[in-house]
Design an enzyme around this catalytic site. Structure first.
Site, PDB file in Angstrom:
ATOM      1  N   LYS A 170       0.864  -1.193   0.000  1.00 28.59           N
ATOM      2  CA  LYS A 170       0.000   0.000   0.000  1.00 28.59           C
ATOM      3  C   LYS A 170       0.896   1.236   0.000  1.00 28.59           C
ATOM      4  CE  LYS A 170      -1.652   3.068   2.765  1.00 28.59           C
ATOM      5  NZ  LYS A 170      -1.796   4.226   1.874  1.00 28.59           N
ATOM      6  N   GLU A 245       9.557   1.292  10.931  1.00 24.61           N
ATOM      7  CA  GLU A 245      10.610   2.269  10.577  1.00 24.61           C
ATOM      8  C   GLU A 245       9.955   3.633  10.706  1.00 24.61           C
ATOM      9  OE1 GLU A 245      13.681   1.396   9.864  1.00 24.61           O
ATOM     10  OE2 GLU A 245      13.375  -0.757   9.635  1.00 24.61           O
ATOM     11  N   CYS A 279      13.660  11.243   6.950  1.00 27.12           N
ATOM     12  CA  CYS A 279      13.521  10.708   8.319  1.00 27.12           C
ATOM     13  C   CYS A 279      14.814  10.851   9.111  1.00 27.12           C
ATOM     14  CB  CYS A 279      13.067   9.254   8.269  1.00 27.12           C
ATOM     15  SG  CYS A 279      14.116   8.220   7.243  1.00 27.12           S
ATOM     16  N   GLU A 378       9.350  15.936  15.524  1.00 23.01           N
ATOM     17  CA  GLU A 378       9.766  15.890  14.119  1.00 23.01           C
ATOM     18  C   GLU A 378       8.935  16.902  13.325  1.00 23.01           C
ATOM     19  OE1 GLU A 378       8.677  12.425  11.752  1.00 23.01           O
ATOM     20  OE2 GLU A 378      10.745  12.305  11.061  1.00 23.01           O
TER      21      GLU A 378
HETATM   22  P1  NAP Z   1       2.266   8.552   7.861  1.00 26.62           P
HETATM   23  O1  NAP Z   1       1.274   9.616   7.816  1.00 26.62           O
HETATM   24  O2  NAP Z   1       2.465   7.813   9.139  1.00 26.62           O
HETATM   25  O3  NAP Z   1       1.838   7.517   6.708  1.00 26.62           O
HETATM   26  C1  NAP Z   1       2.629   6.417   6.347  1.00 26.62           C
HETATM   27  C2  NAP Z   1       1.757   5.365   5.691  1.00 26.62           C
HETATM   28  O4  NAP Z   1       0.881   4.820   6.678  1.00 26.62           O
HETATM   29  C3  NAP Z   1       0.858   5.924   4.586  1.00 26.62           C
HETATM   30  O5  NAP Z   1       0.766   4.974   3.559  1.00 26.62           O
HETATM   31  C4  NAP Z   1      -0.465   6.100   5.311  1.00 26.62           C
HETATM   32  O6  NAP Z   1      -1.580   6.092   4.455  1.00 26.62           O
HETATM   33  C5  NAP Z   1      -0.454   4.902   6.225  1.00 26.62           C
HETATM   34  N1  NAP Z   1      -1.321   5.007   7.407  1.00 26.62           N
HETATM   35  C6  NAP Z   1      -1.698   6.113   8.072  1.00 26.62           C
HETATM   36  N2  NAP Z   1      -2.489   5.777   9.122  1.00 26.62           N
HETATM   37  C7  NAP Z   1      -2.594   4.437   9.122  1.00 26.62           C
HETATM   38  C8  NAP Z   1      -3.272   3.484   9.942  1.00 26.62           C
HETATM   39  N3  NAP Z   1      -4.016   3.864  10.986  1.00 26.62           N
HETATM   40  N4  NAP Z   1      -3.174   2.176   9.650  1.00 26.62           N
HETATM   41  C9  NAP Z   1      -2.413   1.769   8.601  1.00 26.62           C
HETATM   42  N5  NAP Z   1      -1.778   2.613   7.773  1.00 26.62           N
HETATM   43  C10 NAP Z   1      -1.856   3.931   8.040  1.00 26.62           C
HETATM   44  O7  NAP Z   1       3.708   9.048   7.414  1.00 26.62           O
HETATM   45  P2  NAP Z   1       4.067   9.945   6.151  1.00 26.62           P
HETATM   46  O8  NAP Z   1       3.644  11.353   6.423  1.00 26.62           O
HETATM   47  O9  NAP Z   1       3.610   9.260   4.909  1.00 26.62           O
HETATM   48  O10 NAP Z   1       5.672   9.860   6.155  1.00 26.62           O
HETATM   49  C11 NAP Z   1       6.474  10.658   6.931  1.00 26.62           C
HETATM   50  C12 NAP Z   1       6.919   9.913   8.176  1.00 26.62           C
HETATM   51  O11 NAP Z   1       7.610   8.719   7.822  1.00 26.62           O
HETATM   52  C13 NAP Z   1       7.909  10.715   9.000  1.00 26.62           C
HETATM   53  O12 NAP Z   1       7.606  10.557  10.354  1.00 26.62           O
HETATM   54  C14 NAP Z   1       9.240  10.065   8.666  1.00 26.62           C
HETATM   55  O13 NAP Z   1      10.236  10.238   9.647  1.00 26.62           O
HETATM   56  C15 NAP Z   1       8.847   8.636   8.536  1.00 26.62           C
HETATM   57  N6  NAP Z   1       9.844   7.886   7.773  1.00 26.62           N
HETATM   58  C16 NAP Z   1      10.630   6.969   8.417  1.00 26.62           C
HETATM   59  C17 NAP Z   1      11.592   6.275   7.717  1.00 26.62           C
HETATM   60  C18 NAP Z   1      12.466   5.240   8.370  1.00 26.62           C
HETATM   61  O14 NAP Z   1      13.059   4.463   7.651  1.00 26.62           O
HETATM   62  N7  NAP Z   1      12.553   5.206   9.684  1.00 26.62           N
HETATM   63  C19 NAP Z   1      11.751   6.513   6.346  1.00 26.62           C
HETATM   64  C20 NAP Z   1      10.931   7.451   5.727  1.00 26.62           C
HETATM   65  C21 NAP Z   1       9.970   8.124   6.443  1.00 26.62           C
HETATM   66  P3  NAP Z   1      -2.114   7.407   3.679  1.00 26.62           P
HETATM   67  O15 NAP Z   1      -1.806   7.128   2.270  1.00 26.62           O
HETATM   68  O16 NAP Z   1      -3.589   7.470   3.944  1.00 26.62           O
HETATM   69  O17 NAP Z   1      -1.375   8.581   4.240  1.00 26.62           O
END
Ligand code: NAP
Length: 471
Positions: A170, A245, A279, A378
C-alpha cells in the site's frame, strides 16, 4: 496525466471493488498529474488471498531463481530510471538535481545486493543434534510513506523476494504513481502471479485492513510514530510480526576542534535536501559555545546560497513540500518556535517570489533549547535548530535527550575521536565526519524510531523464520 483505473492483483490488472479515484497533485504546480483507485477492504481480501496462494510455490522456488527475478527487476529499473525519476519528481517535488541519483539509482544499488544475499536462505546451521533452517515469514504487507517512496518500497521488497515471501503493497496516497510504474515493471519481468500485489487507498482503510488481516504474517510499516503505533495495535490480536521504521529528530554533534566550515555546511545541506522531508535529517546541530557565533554565520551563508524553486530547474536545490498539509504543519512549527523564544535567523515564510507550489523557505533557528518542542518533535520540513553546548558531556546528553533514535552524526577533529563519540549515540546510525549512506549496512531506529532493520543482511533477517529440526 498518468491514470491507473485498476489494481495489480494476482498477476493481472483488476477492476477495484473500492469506489472512486484519488487525484495525485504535483506540489510545484498544484495541478493534478495522476489518478489511482481508492481500494477498499475487499480489494485487500483479494490481494491477500492471491499472495497466500502464491506463497507455497514461491517460498519453495530455489533461491537462485528468486535471485534471477531480483536481477531482472534491477535491470528493468535501470532501463526506466529516467521515467521513474520523472514520476517521483512530479508527485513528490524533489528537484531533478537529486531525484534520479537519490530516489532511483540508490535503491537499485540496494536491490542488487539481494541477488547475492538470497543465497543465505540456503545456509543450514548444525547445532548439536539439530539442523537450523531459514524459511520465509509468509505473506507480508508493506505500508509506505511518501518521502523516499521507491527507496522505502525496495528496502522491503528486495529482502522479501530474496527470502521467499509474497507481498501486498500500500503506497502513500500522496505518491502512489511510482508504485504503479513499478508494478508494470514487475509484470514485464514475469514475476509469478500473486507474489507482488498492489492496493492503493487510504491508510485508515487499506492500511488498517492489511495490519488486521489474519492471513498476513508480517506487516512492515514505514511512516510516522503515531501511525506506527496504530498499525501495531491493529496487528496485535493476530500476533503477526511488525517491523516499524518511524520518525526521527537526529543530532549532529560538532566538536570544538572540528573543521567548522565543512561540518556546518554539511549539516545545513543534510537538512535541506528533499526540503527537510527526510527521516534521518540532522535537524539538531549541537555546537560548542565558544564557536557558536562563527557557526551561525557559516550556517546563514550556506542556507542563503541554496536555491529553492521549480523541481524541474536543474539549479534548484530545494523544491516544495510534498503537500499543502505538510506546508501547513511546517509553518505551524515555525510559528511555535518563535513563540517558544527561539531566534529566527532566516526563512520562516512560505514562498518568497514563488506564487504557486507548497514551498517553505529554508529556515534556521538559533538559541534553541533542546527541551523546546521544535527540538523534540519531528517537523519534517526545511527547519534546522542550532543549539549551543558548554562541554562534550552536555552535548552527548542533549544528543540522546530525544524520544527518537533513528540517526545521528558527529564531526570531530579526527576519526578516532569521532568514533568514540559515535559509540555514545543512542541511535541506529551514526555518520562520522561526513560518511555516506551504505546500502550494504543495516538501517533502522532505536527508541520510538522503530524496531526493525532494512538493507543488508539484517534487512533479510526481518523476513526470515528459523526452524530447528532435531535428529
Ligand atoms: P504517515 O502519515 O504515518 O503515513 C505512512 C503510511 O501509513 C501511509 O501509507 C499512510 O496512508 C499509512 N497510514 C496512516 N495511518 C494508518 C493506519 N491507521 N493504519 C495503517 N496505515 C496507516 O507518514 P508519512 O507522512 O507518509 O511519512 C512521513 C513519516 O515517515 C515521518 O515521520 C518520517 O520520519 C517517517 N519515515 C521513516 C523512515 C524510516 O526508515 N525510519 C523513512 C521514511 C519516512 P495514507 O496514504 O492514507 O497517508
Amino acid at each position: 496525466m498518468r491514470e491507473y483505473a485498476r489494481l495489480y492483483i494476482d498477476g493481472a490488472w483488476q477492476v477495484p471493488s473500492g469506489q472512486g479515484m484519488a487525484e495525485v497533485i504535483d506540489p510545484a504546480s498544484e495541478v493534478a498529474i495522476g489518478r489511482v483507485p481508492m481500494g477498499d477492504e475487499q480489494d485487500v481480501e483479494r490481494a491477500v488471498n492471491a499472495a497466500r496462494r502464491a506463497f507455497a510455490d514461491w517460498s519453495r522456488t530455489p533461491s537462485s531463481r528468486r535471485a534471477g527475478y531480483i536481477r531482472a527487476l534491477a535491470e528493468q529499473l535501470r532501463a526506466q530510471a529516467g521515467e521513474m525519476a520523472d514520476v517521483i519528481t512530479s508527485e513528490l517535488g524533489m528537484p531533478v538535481q537529486w531525484c534520479q541519483m537519490v530516489q532511483v539509482d540508490g535503491p537499485v544499488e540496494g536491490l542488487e545486493q539481494y541477488v547475492e544475499l538470497a543465497g543465505l536462505m540456503d545456509e543450514v546451521r548444525e547445532v548439536g543434534n539439530s539442523l537450523v533452517y531459514r524459511e520465509a515469514v509468509g505473506v507480508c504487507a508493506f505500508i509506505n510513506p511518501w518521502n523516499y517512496p521507491l527507496h522505502q518500497m525496495i528496502g522491503k521488497l528486495a529482502p522479501a523476494l530474496a527470502a521467499g515471501c509474497t507481498v501486498v503493497v500500500k503506497p502513500s496516497q500522496e505518491t502512489p504513481l511510482h508504485a504503479f510504474l513499478l508494478a508494470e515493471m514487475i509484470d514485464a519481468i514475469g514475476l509469478p502471479a500473486g507474489v507482488f500485489n498492489l492496493v492503493s487507498g487510504p491508510g485508515s482503510k487499506v492500511g488498517e485492513a492489511l495490519a488486521r488481516h489474519p492471513q498476513v504474517d508480517m506487516v512492515s510499516f514505514t511512516g510516522s510514530t503515531g501511525a506506527g503505533v496504530r498499525v501495531s495495535q491493529a496487528a496485535a490480536p493476530t500476533v503477526k510480526r511488525v517491523c516499524l521504521e518511524l520518525g526521527g529528530k537526529s543530532p549532529l554533534l560538532i566538536t570544538a576542534d572540528a573543521d567548522l566550515e565543512a561540518a556546518v555546511r554539511h549539516g545545513v545541506q543534510d537538512v535541506m535536501i528533499n526540503s527537510g522531508q527526510t527521516c534521518t535529517a540532522l535537524t539538531r546541530m549541537l555546537l560548542p559555545v565558544e564557536r557558536y557565533a562563527e557557526a551561525l554565520e557559516i550556517a546563514l551563508a550556506e542556507t542563503r546560497a541554496l536555491v529553492m524553486g521549480d523541481p524541474r530547474d536543474p539549479q534548484s536545490f530545494l523544491g516544495p513540500m510534498c503537500s499543502a498539509g505538510q506546508r501547513r504543519t511546517v509553518l505551524d512549527y515555525i510559528r511555535l518556535g518563535q513563540e517558544e523564544g527561539a531566534r529566527l535567523l532566516c526563512g520562516g515564510d512560505s514562498a518568497p517570489g514563488l506564487e504557486r507550489g507548497f514551498y517553505v523557505a529554508p529556515t534556521l533557528f538559533a538559541d534553541v533549547d533542546n527541551r523546546m518542542r521544535i527540538a523534540q518533535e519531528e517537523i519534517f520540513g526545511p527547519v534546522l535548530c542550532l543549539i549551543p553546548y558548554a562541554d562534550e558531556q552536555q552535548a552527548i546528553s542533549m544528543a540522546n535527550d530525544s524520544p527518537f533514535g533513528l540517526s545521528s552524526a558527529v564531526w570531530a577533529g579526527n576519526r578516532e575521536r569521532g568514533l568514540a563519540l559515535a559509540r555514545q549515540m543512542r541511535a541506529g546510525q551514526c555518520f562520522v565526519n561526513g560518511g555516506g549512506f551504505n546500502y550494504r549496512a543495516p538501517f533502522g531506529g532505536y527508541k520510538q524510531s522503530g524496531n526493525g532493520r532494512e538493507w543488508g543482511e539484517e534487512g533479510l533477517g526481518e523476513f526470515i523464520e528459523v526452524k530447528a529440526v532435531q535428529l
